[in-house]
Write a protein that holds these residues in place. Structure first.
Motif, PDB file in Angstrom:
ATOM      1  N   ARG A  18       0.844  -1.190   0.000  1.00 33.06           N
ATOM      2  CA  ARG A  18       0.000   0.000   0.000  1.00 33.06           C
ATOM      3  C   ARG A  18       0.879   1.238   0.000  1.00 33.06           C
ATOM      4  NH1 ARG A  18      -4.790   1.788   4.094  1.00 33.06           N
ATOM      5  NH2 ARG A  18      -5.113   3.779   3.087  1.00 33.06           N
ATOM      6  N   ARG A  19       0.640   2.139  -0.895  1.00 33.68           N
ATOM      7  CA  ARG A  19       1.371   3.403  -0.959  1.00 33.68           C
ATOM      8  C   ARG A  19       0.587   4.434  -0.173  1.00 33.68           C
ATOM      9  NH1 ARG A  19       6.305   2.159  -2.831  1.00 33.68           N
ATOM     10  NH2 ARG A  19       6.168   0.922  -4.701  1.00 33.68           N
ATOM     11  N   ARG A  20       1.242   5.053   0.758  1.00 29.63           N
ATOM     12  CA  ARG A  20       0.575   6.055   1.590  1.00 29.63           C
ATOM     13  C   ARG A  20       1.009   7.448   1.157  1.00 29.63           C
ATOM     14  NH1 ARG A  20      -2.227   3.497   5.788  1.00 29.63           N
ATOM     15  NH2 ARG A  20      -1.465   1.408   6.127  1.00 29.63           N
ATOM     16  N   SER A  21       0.072   8.359   1.154  1.00 27.01           N
ATOM     17  CA  SER A  21       0.379   9.739   0.787  1.00 27.01           C
ATOM     18  C   SER A  21       1.169  10.394   1.913  1.00 27.01           C
ATOM     19  CB  SER A  21      -0.912  10.520   0.545  1.00 27.01           C
ATOM     20  OG  SER A  21      -1.600  10.689   1.768  1.00 27.01           O
ATOM     21  N   VAL A  22       1.823  11.501   1.603  1.00 28.06           N
ATOM     22  CA  VAL A  22       2.578  12.241   2.609  1.00 28.06           C
ATOM     23  C   VAL A  22       1.639  12.687   3.733  1.00 28.06           C
ATOM     24  CG1 VAL A  22       3.932  14.329   3.037  1.00 28.06           C
ATOM     25  CG2 VAL A  22       4.348  12.984   0.981  1.00 28.06           C
ATOM     26  N   GLY A  23       0.454  13.124   3.374  1.00 28.62           N
ATOM     27  CA  GLY A  23      -0.530  13.553   4.377  1.00 28.62           C
ATOM     28  C   GLY A  23      -0.930  12.423   5.304  1.00 28.62           C
ATOM     29  N   GLU A  24      -1.110  11.228   4.745  1.00 30.42           N
ATOM     30  CA  GLU A  24      -1.485  10.077   5.563  1.00 30.42           C
ATOM     31  C   GLU A  24      -0.343   9.698   6.503  1.00 30.42           C
ATOM     32  OE1 GLU A  24      -3.600   5.727   4.922  1.00 30.42           O
ATOM     33  OE2 GLU A  24      -2.777   6.789   3.199  1.00 30.42           O
ATOM     34  N   LYS A  25       0.891   9.735   6.006  1.00 31.47           N
ATOM     35  CA  LYS A  25       2.061   9.451   6.848  1.00 31.47           C
ATOM     36  C   LYS A  25       2.136  10.452   7.993  1.00 31.47           C
ATOM     37  CE  LYS A  25       4.850   7.636   3.042  1.00 31.47           C
ATOM     38  NZ  LYS A  25       6.047   7.869   2.219  1.00 31.47           N
ATOM     39  N   ARG A  26       1.913  11.735   7.672  1.00 36.76           N
ATOM     40  CA  ARG A  26       1.955  12.785   8.699  1.00 36.76           C
ATOM     41  C   ARG A  26       0.890  12.537   9.777  1.00 36.76           C
ATOM     42  NH1 ARG A  26       4.362  17.450   8.516  1.00 36.76           N
ATOM     43  NH2 ARG A  26       2.625  18.531   9.479  1.00 36.76           N
ATOM     44  N   ARG A  27      -0.320  12.171   9.363  1.00 36.92           N
ATOM     45  CA  ARG A  27      -1.398  11.922  10.323  1.00 36.92           C
ATOM     46  C   ARG A  27      -1.045  10.756  11.245  1.00 36.92           C
ATOM     47  NH1 ARG A  27      -4.381  13.420   5.906  1.00 36.92           N
ATOM     48  NH2 ARG A  27      -4.681  11.291   5.186  1.00 36.92           N
ATOM     49  N   TRP A  56       9.189   7.101   9.503  1.00 30.96           N
ATOM     50  CA  TRP A  56       8.381   8.276   9.162  1.00 30.96           C
ATOM     51  C   TRP A  56       8.536   9.358  10.221  1.00 30.96           C
ATOM     52  CZ3 TRP A  56       3.279   5.259   7.822  1.00 30.96           C
ATOM     53  CH2 TRP A  56       3.426   4.639   6.573  1.00 30.96           C
ATOM     54  N   LEU A  65       8.408  15.417   5.658  1.00 32.26           N
ATOM     55  CA  LEU A  65       7.025  15.004   5.397  1.00 32.26           C
ATOM     56  C   LEU A  65       6.140  16.235   5.274  1.00 32.26           C
ATOM     57  CD1 LEU A  65       6.391  11.871   7.668  1.00 32.26           C
ATOM     58  CD2 LEU A  65       6.851  11.952   5.233  1.00 32.26           C
TER      59      LEU A  65
END
Length: 127
Positions: A18-27, A56, A65
């Protein structure tokens, strides 16, 4: 002994990552920075390996990020360790030394300290 039954073992040879967006990683990282949060529990909740979340977090601290929002300010009280009076500038600790008391321990800093190292120490003690 009956050998007619055979057990089939299913293997997942083509598991998609699964590729996670930068925003999702930040959350996800910001969830781990909340008071009392466990990196392992947050990682499990989001189906991510805890080591990946720690990586992360490192990227987050380095500003890789996206833009970091300003951190929470903590209440500060200056006191003279001998008298216990607040606001005493003549304390031997007034120049070049800082002591931070947190729930998990006390952090004492003397002299010049790298900002990233200090932030990491505070996060470990606070979180």
């Amino acid at each position: 002994m009956d050998t007619s039954e055979q057990v089939a073992i299913a293997t997942a040879s083509h598991v998609k990552r699964r590729r996670r967006s930068v925003g999702e990683k930040r959350r996800i990282v910001e969830e781990t920075l909340e008071t009392g949060a466990s990196v392992a529990r947050v990682a499990r909740r989001h189906a991510v390996n805890a080591n990946q979340v720690f990586y992360w977090r490192k990227q987050y601290r380095e500003g890789r990020l996206g833009k970091n929002e300003p951190g929470k300010l903590l209440p500060v009280t200056l006191s003279d360790p001998k008298s216990g009076r607040a606001g005493c500038a003549s304390s031997p600790f007034a120049v070049g030394t800082m002591e931070i008391k947190l729930a998990k321990g006390t952090l004492r800093v003397a002299g010049n300290v790298d900002e990233v190292v200090l932030r990491t120490a505070i996060e470990c003690l606070a979180g």
